[in-house]
Design a protein around this motif. Structure first.
Motif, short mmCIF file in Angstrom:
data_model
loop_
_atom_site.label_atom_id
_atom_site.label_comp_id
_atom_site.label_asym_id
_atom_site.label_seq_id
_atom_site.Cartn_x
_atom_site.Cartn_y
_atom_site.Cartn_z
N THR A 1 -4.35 -13.17 9.98
CA THR A 1 -3.31 -11.99 9.84
C THR A 1 -3.01 -11.43 8.71
O THR A 1 -3.22 -11.96 7.43
N VAL A 2 -3.03 -10.08 8.74
CA VAL A 2 -3.02 -9.17 7.40
C VAL A 2 -1.47 -8.24 7.82
O VAL A 2 -1.49 -7.90 8.84
N GLU A 3 -0.64 -8.30 7.02
CA GLU A 3 0.59 -7.57 7.04
C GLU A 3 0.58 -6.59 5.68
O GLU A 3 -0.02 -6.92 4.93
N VAL A 4 1.17 -5.51 5.94
CA VAL A 4 1.38 -4.42 5.11
C VAL A 4 2.58 -4.06 4.74
O VAL A 4 3.62 -3.80 5.63
N VAL A 5 3.00 -3.85 3.48
CA VAL A 5 4.45 -3.14 2.94
C VAL A 5 4.10 -2.13 2.34
O VAL A 5 3.58 -2.00 1.45
N PRO A 6 4.67 -1.14 3.02
CA PRO A 6 4.39 0.26 2.45
C PRO A 6 5.38 0.54 1.16
O PRO A 6 6.49 0.01 1.20
N ARG A 7 5.00 1.05 0.19
CA ARG A 7 5.80 1.58 -0.85
C ARG A 7 6.83 2.39 -0.57
O ARG A 7 6.13 3.40 0.04
N GLY A 8 7.45 2.24 -1.32
CA GLY A 8 8.77 3.32 -0.99
C GLY A 8 10.17 3.29 -1.54
O GLY A 8 10.35 2.06 -1.98
N PRO A 9 11.07 4.02 -1.44
CA PRO A 9 12.36 3.91 -1.63
C PRO A 9 13.09 2.89 -1.25
O PRO A 9 12.64 2.63 0.05
N GLY A 10 13.75 1.95 -1.88
CA GLY A 10 14.37 0.88 -1.07
C GLY A 10 13.48 -0.50 -0.82
O GLY A 10 13.88 -1.34 -0.31
N VAL A 11 12.18 -0.20 -1.02
CA VAL A 11 11.22 -1.38 -0.90
C VAL A 11 11.20 -2.25 -2.20
O VAL A 11 10.62 -1.62 -3.18
N ALA B 1 0.84 -1.24 -0.04
CA ALA B 1 0.08 0.01 0.28
C ALA B 1 0.94 1.03 -0.07
O ALA B 1 2.05 1.07 0.46
N SER B 2 0.29 2.38 -0.57
CA SER B 2 0.91 3.73 -0.39
C SER B 2 0.45 4.19 0.92
O SER B 2 -0.59 4.13 1.30
N LEU B 3 1.49 4.92 1.77
CA LEU B 3 1.32 5.58 2.84
C LEU B 3 1.25 7.19 2.70
O LEU B 3 2.26 7.61 2.16
N ASP B 4 0.32 7.86 3.33
CA ASP B 4 0.08 9.11 3.15
C ASP B 4 1.46 9.95 3.87
O ASP B 4 1.91 9.32 4.81
N GLU B 5 2.00 10.80 3.53
CA GLU B 5 2.87 11.72 3.98
C GLU B 5 2.57 12.24 5.67
O GLU B 5 1.81 12.61 5.58
N GLY B 6 3.49 12.05 6.23
CA GLY B 6 3.44 12.41 7.67
C GLY B 6 2.67 11.07 8.52
O GLY B 6 2.75 11.13 9.74
N ARG B 7 2.46 10.08 7.84
CA ARG B 7 2.09 8.87 8.44
C ARG B 7 3.44 7.94 8.89
O ARG B 7 4.33 7.91 8.25
N THR B 8 3.38 7.22 9.94
CA THR B 8 4.51 6.22 10.38
C THR B 8 4.24 4.51 10.55
O THR B 8 2.98 4.35 10.17
N TYR B 9 5.36 3.95 10.76
CA TYR B 9 5.01 2.52 10.79
C TYR B 9 3.95 2.25 11.86
O TYR B 9 3.46 1.11 11.99
N PHE B 10 3.79 2.98 12.84
CA PHE B 10 2.74 2.91 13.81
C PHE B 10 1.44 2.77 13.46
O PHE B 10 0.62 1.95 13.65
N ASP B 11 1.14 3.89 12.33
CA ASP B 11 -0.15 3.73 11.57
C ASP B 11 -0.39 2.30 10.81
O ASP B 11 -1.48 1.67 10.84
N VAL B 12 0.67 1.88 10.24
CA VAL B 12 0.79 0.44 9.43
C VAL B 12 0.41 -0.36 10.66
O VAL B 12 -0.38 -1.53 10.32
N THR B 13 1.24 -0.93 11.60
CA THR B 13 0.90 -1.65 12.71
C THR B 13 -0.39 -1.54 13.24
O THR B 13 -1.02 -2.64 13.37
N ALA B 14 -1.08 -0.44 13.39
CA ALA B 14 -2.38 -0.39 14.06
C ALA B 14 -3.30 -0.98 12.73
O ALA B 14 -4.31 -1.64 13.30
#
Length: 89
Positions: free
Chosen positions: A64-74, A39-52
């Motif tokens: 179980t659902v896991e998320v990998v945020p898109r981004g540099p180095g991913v 998924a894409s993660l909005d600017e200003g959001r953190t991995y705390f948002d992802v884990t929540a």
């Protein structure tokens, strides 16, 4: 708890997208791993948002659902859009 299947994720795509908006996640696709979304993660959001999000989505789906945020180095394989709607929020 077992990983959510692709069928479960697709069947609950609207719920996942709605929940994702609360945590700044959007444009979900399935990865090559069971129960894993990209998924894409909005600017200003953190991995705390992802884990929540992961905790809430896993609780709602009973799997179980896991998320990998898109981004540099991913580097993650994206198989298909969640619910067949590429780029849907």
């Amino acid at each position: 708890m077992k990983a959510a299947t692709a069928a479960t994720l697709h069947a609950n795509a609207a719920t996942i997208r709605q929940l994702g908006r609360q945590y700044g996640l959007h444009s979900f696709t399935l990865s090559g791993e069971p129960g894993e979304l990209v998924a894409s993660l909005d600017e200003g959001r953190t991995y705390f948002d992802v884990t929540a999000f992961e905790a809430d989505a896993s609780g709602l789906l009973g799997a179980t659902v896991e998320v990998v945020p898109r981004g540099p180095g991913v580097d993650v394989q994206e198989r298909e859009a969640l619910g067949g709607m590429r780029g849907a929020a």
